[in-house]
Design a protein around this motif. Structure first.
Motif, PDB file in Angstrom:
ATOM      1  N   PHE A 275       0.848  -1.184   0.000  1.00 53.30           N
ATOM      2  CA  PHE A 275       0.000   0.000   0.000  1.00 53.30           C
ATOM      3  C   PHE A 275       0.888   1.240   0.000  1.00 53.30           C
ATOM      4  N   ALA A 276       0.762   2.068  -1.037  1.00 50.11           N
ATOM      5  CA  ALA A 276       1.613   3.237  -1.199  1.00 50.11           C
ATOM      6  C   ALA A 276       0.861   4.494  -0.786  1.00 50.11           C
ATOM      7  N   VAL A 277       1.532   5.316   0.034  1.00 49.43           N
ATOM      8  CA  VAL A 277       0.982   6.597   0.467  1.00 49.43           C
ATOM      9  C   VAL A 277       1.999   7.686   0.121  1.00 49.43           C
ATOM     10  N   ILE A 278       1.588   8.673  -0.653  1.00 46.99           N
ATOM     11  CA  ILE A 278       2.466   9.795  -0.995  1.00 46.99           C
ATOM     12  C   ILE A 278       2.376  10.799   0.145  1.00 46.99           C
ATOM     13  N   THR A 279       3.435  10.912   0.930  1.00 49.48           N
ATOM     14  CA  THR A 279       3.398  11.738   2.132  1.00 49.48           C
ATOM     15  C   THR A 279       3.993  13.121   1.934  1.00 49.48           C
ATOM     16  N   SER A 280       4.672  13.355   0.837  1.00 53.39           N
ATOM     17  CA  SER A 280       5.221  14.672   0.536  1.00 53.39           C
ATOM     18  C   SER A 280       5.269  14.837  -0.975  1.00 53.39           C
ATOM     19  N   GLY A 281       4.953  16.031  -1.448  1.00 49.40           N
ATOM     20  CA  GLY A 281       4.893  16.257  -2.890  1.00 49.40           C
ATOM     21  C   GLY A 281       3.630  15.733  -3.518  1.00 49.40           C
ATOM     22  N   ASP A 282       2.617  15.408  -2.693  1.00 47.39           N
ATOM     23  CA  ASP A 282       1.396  14.805  -3.210  1.00 47.39           C
ATOM     24  C   ASP A 282       0.631  15.733  -4.156  1.00 47.39           C
ATOM     25  N   VAL A 283       0.697  17.051  -3.927  1.00 44.86           N
ATOM     26  CA  VAL A 283      -0.050  17.973  -4.795  1.00 44.86           C
ATOM     27  C   VAL A 283       0.555  18.065  -6.195  1.00 44.86           C
ATOM     28  N   TYR A 284       1.760  17.532  -6.374  1.00 41.84           N
ATOM     29  CA  TYR A 284       2.415  17.533  -7.680  1.00 41.84           C
ATOM     30  C   TYR A 284       2.458  16.135  -8.296  1.00 41.84           C
ATOM     31  N   ALA A 285       1.634  15.232  -7.780  1.00 42.43           N
ATOM     32  CA  ALA A 285       1.720  13.830  -8.194  1.00 42.43           C
ATOM     33  C   ALA A 285       0.554  13.402  -9.073  1.00 42.43           C
ATOM     34  N   ASP A 286       0.853  12.510 -10.004  1.00 40.13           N
ATOM     35  CA  ASP A 286      -0.150  11.789 -10.775  1.00 40.13           C
ATOM     36  C   ASP A 286      -0.065  10.315 -10.387  1.00 40.13           C
ATOM     37  N   ILE A 287      -1.199   9.636 -10.394  1.00 37.42           N
ATOM     38  CA  ILE A 287      -1.233   8.200 -10.187  1.00 37.42           C
ATOM     39  C   ILE A 287      -1.658   7.561 -11.504  1.00 37.42           C
ATOM     40  N   ASN A 288      -0.808   6.671 -12.015  1.00 38.69           N
ATOM     41  CA  ASN A 288      -1.015   6.090 -13.336  1.00 38.69           C
ATOM     42  C   ASN A 288      -1.115   4.569 -13.259  1.00 38.69           C
ATOM     43  N   ALA A 289      -2.068   4.026 -13.971  1.00 38.45           N
ATOM     44  CA  ALA A 289      -2.192   2.573 -14.126  1.00 38.45           C
ATOM     45  C   ALA A 289      -2.256   2.267 -15.617  1.00 38.45           C
ATOM     46  N   GLU A 290      -1.574   1.214 -16.019  1.00 32.23           N
ATOM     47  CA  GLU A 290      -1.552   0.829 -17.429  1.00 32.23           C
ATOM     48  C   GLU A 290      -1.835  -0.653 -17.567  1.00 32.23           C
ATOM     49  N   MET A 291      -2.763  -0.957 -18.450  1.00 34.48           N
ATOM     50  CA  MET A 291      -3.122  -2.345 -18.750  1.00 34.48           C
ATOM     51  C   MET A 291      -2.821  -2.583 -20.218  1.00 34.48           C
TER      52      MET A 291
END
Length: 284
Positions: free
Chosen positions: A249-265
């Motif tokens: 389980f991944a939690v972005i604890t810093s820099g989250d406002v500059y993050a994208d979460i990507n999934a590719e199938m």
């Protein structure tokens, strides 16, 4: 095109836990010890505690996390890749940059085009990835640390260097850590709406992508460039995967406002990861 440099430390926290508990006759939870016979030839032990162990291959920069509750090994370079193009899955980071002509390009590291240097730090490692060509060059350091109950992975933005006219725009972190092929039992979790799961087995019949900016796009950017009207929004800076009774389980604890979460199938496989904006764009 204007760019805004974001100077901070992006931190990704990985919690490893057992997805299925073993219960004894008296109703108490039993913790299953991890397999001491797992093949780790070629890897150097970096840190170890009661819940997890961290290893690195100094020749390839590959990282292995071992879940001691289940014995499952999470690897930055996925094993048993079910595609002919296996090389593209052997990367720790992906760096997107603008070339001299303004066109974006992406390089994976490590690769034939990049080098790396690994340094031992307290309870972890620091790996500096470098890319050099005739007209450009840059280096990106990341740290991986084993904490009491989680693994912390950071992009050290303050130590990123650039040479020449090319400039970094985005950095993708551990793009294949949660990779799974269509014959594996498990799924990935994405923060779509109230949360959604995608089974690894679904990748045999579908080809699709998911990309969402954490907390949604910047309203100021929407005013300047209102091109995408149906952009997805990740309400929480989290994602994860479950494989072989082990959960990551991944939690972005810093820099989250500059993050994208990507999934590719695609190509009979599925993966999920996070990408971080190094420079903001606008079209003025």
């Amino acid at each position: 095109m204007k760019v805004k440099l974001i100077s901070l430390l992006c931190i990704l926290m990985l919690l490893i836990s057992s997805a299925i508990l073993n219960i004894s006759a008296d109703g108490k939870e039993q913790v299953k010890p991890y397999d001491l016979q797992v093949d780790l030839s070629g890897y150097m032990g970096i840190a170890d505690n009661s819940s997890a162990a961290l290893y690195v291959d100094v020749k390839t920069a590959n990282i292995i996390f071992i879940d001691k509750q289940t014995g499952h090994r999470w690897t930055a370079f996925p094993e048993n890749v079910n595609t002919a193009d296996a090389d593209k899955f052997s990367s720790i980071i992906g760096v997107t940059y603008t070339a001299d002509d303004g066109i974006e390009a992406t390089v994976q590291a490590p690769s034939r085009e990049t080098g790396f240097e690994i340094k031992k730090i307290k309870n972890g490692i620091k790996t500096i990835f470098s890319f050099q060509s005739e007209s450009t060059g840059f280096s990106v350091p990341i740290t991986v640390k084993l904490k009491d109950s989680y693994i912390e992975i950071s992009i050290v933005y303050s130590e990123v260097t650039e040479k020449g006219k090319s400039k970094i725009t985005d950095i993708e972190l551990l793009p294949n850590l949660m990779y799974g092929s269509n014959d594996e039992n498990g799924y990935v979790f994405i923060p779509d709406g109230s949360g959604a799961v995608i089974n690894y087995s679904d990748s045999v019949s579908r080809k699709d992508t998911y990309s969402a900016h954490v907390y949604g796009s910047d309203p100021c950017q929407d005013i300047i460039s209102p091109i995408i009207t149906d952009a997805k929004k990740a309400l929480l800076p989290v994602y994860g995967a479950v494989k072989d009774n082990s959960a990551l389980f991944a939690v972005i604890t810093s820099g989250d406002v500059y993050a994208d979460i990507n999934a590719e199938m695609a190509e009979n496989a599925l993966t999920v990861c996070s990408k971080y904006v190094y420079r903001e764009h606008d079209l003025t």
